[in-house]
Design a protein around this motif. Sequence first.
Motif, mmCIF file in Angstrom:
data_model
loop_
_atom_site.group_PDB
_atom_site.id
_atom_site.type_symbol
_atom_site.label_atom_id
_atom_site.label_comp_id
_atom_site.label_asym_id
_atom_site.label_seq_id
_atom_site.Cartn_x
_atom_site.Cartn_y
_atom_site.Cartn_z
ATOM 1 N N LEU A 145 23.511 -4.508 19.753
ATOM 2 C CA LEU A 145 24.411 -4.942 18.682
ATOM 3 C C LEU A 145 23.742 -6.002 17.818
ATOM 4 C CD1 LEU A 145 27.285 -4.569 17.563
ATOM 5 C CD2 LEU A 145 28.010 -6.442 19.053
ATOM 6 N N THR A 146 23.022 -6.917 18.447
ATOM 7 C CA THR A 146 22.301 -7.959 17.714
ATOM 8 C C THR A 146 21.258 -7.358 16.790
ATOM 9 O OG1 THR A 146 22.630 -9.513 19.549
ATOM 10 C CG2 THR A 146 20.898 -10.049 17.968
ATOM 11 N N GLY A 170 21.573 -4.560 15.315
ATOM 12 C CA GLY A 170 22.230 -3.704 14.328
ATOM 13 C C GLY A 170 22.369 -2.259 14.752
ATOM 14 N N THR A 219 24.568 -0.209 16.344
ATOM 15 C CA THR A 219 25.936 -0.079 16.845
ATOM 16 C C THR A 219 26.114 1.134 17.754
ATOM 17 O OG1 THR A 219 26.766 -1.210 14.870
ATOM 18 C CG2 THR A 219 28.372 0.011 16.176
ATOM 19 N N ARG A 250 33.832 -6.042 20.651
ATOM 20 C CA ARG A 250 32.851 -6.457 19.634
ATOM 21 C C ARG A 250 32.187 -5.250 18.982
ATOM 22 N NH1 ARG A 250 28.513 -10.519 21.736
ATOM 23 N NH2 ARG A 250 28.040 -10.485 19.502
ATOM 24 N N VAL A 251 31.821 -4.283 19.798
ATOM 25 C CA VAL A 251 31.138 -3.104 19.270
ATOM 26 C C VAL A 251 32.089 -2.273 18.411
ATOM 27 C CG1 VAL A 251 29.931 -0.972 19.871
ATOM 28 C CG2 VAL A 251 29.511 -3.045 21.205
ATOM 29 N N ALA A 274 32.434 -3.881 15.116
ATOM 30 C CA ALA A 274 31.246 -3.638 14.288
ATOM 31 C C ALA A 274 31.252 -2.222 13.715
ATOM 32 C CB ALA A 274 29.986 -3.860 15.114
ATOM 33 N N TRP A 299 36.192 -13.965 18.908
ATOM 34 C CA TRP A 299 35.957 -12.611 18.376
ATOM 35 C C TRP A 299 37.216 -12.064 17.715
ATOM 36 C CZ3 TRP A 299 31.160 -12.760 18.149
ATOM 37 C CH2 TRP A 299 30.342 -13.158 19.193
ATOM 38 N N ARG A 352 37.523 -13.582 14.180
ATOM 39 C CA ARG A 352 36.690 -12.908 13.179
ATOM 40 C C ARG A 352 37.296 -11.562 12.785
ATOM 41 N NH1 ARG A 352 30.515 -11.879 14.549
ATOM 42 N NH2 ARG A 352 30.135 -13.850 13.444
ATOM 43 N N GLU A 387 38.403 -10.477 9.004
ATOM 44 C CA GLU A 387 37.869 -9.292 8.340
ATOM 45 C C GLU A 387 38.967 -8.306 7.963
ATOM 46 O OE1 GLU A 387 35.029 -7.999 11.223
ATOM 47 O OE2 GLU A 387 33.454 -9.366 10.499
#
Length: 213
Positions: A46-47, A49, A51, A83-84, A87, A120, A123, A127
């Motif tokens: 994930l860090t 990018g 996904t 989190r995933v 994303a 989390w 955020r 969003e």
Amino acid sequence: MGQLELRLGQGEAAKQRFERVLSIKRKHGHAQGEVSAQVALSTVALTAGDTPGALSYVEAALSVPDTAHLLLPRAPAVTQHGRVLAAAGKVAAAETAFAEALAMRRQMTQPHHVAAVRAWQARLFLESDRLDEARRAAEDVLARAWSASRRLDGVDDPVGVCAAVSEVIDALSLPGAEDVRAVARRHLSTAEIHHGEHKGTQRAEEGEKAGKS
């Protein structure tokens, strides 16, 4: 070491280390360790990018049979799943995952970990333009994590948690941004010190072996 490497931006080194850990845990049938390694690999992806890769790892973690019904390894996996999913733009699914993780952490009475999940969530709410919910979640993070020595010790990806809540604090002009950034800096500094100590020990051991050969 893998978590330190990831915190310091050494993603490939962290990935290789976690892959070795995963192999060992699978070999010995250590389900809890396997889940933790898969979650760590998902965080690395994930860090970076990636996904889809992150989703693959975390779904593998969640598929490990929880025969002992342990919340400890499953709670980070469910949090990472949220989190995933966030994303990937799957807001409703991410919200469900975070709610499940939050219930687990509250059951385990771990305020710092509750704060991490709330970060989390904050955020995700931001969003999704759900500003009142984002504000409440961010304030909850500050009340839980920053009231006790302003640390996030033991939390997965503490720097990421700080970044998430900082984003909300900045967007909504809430107080506390500098405190959060200070915690992130301390965690990075600690990671650098521990990483340096490990490398120094490793070099000393290699030198000792070379001297004996």
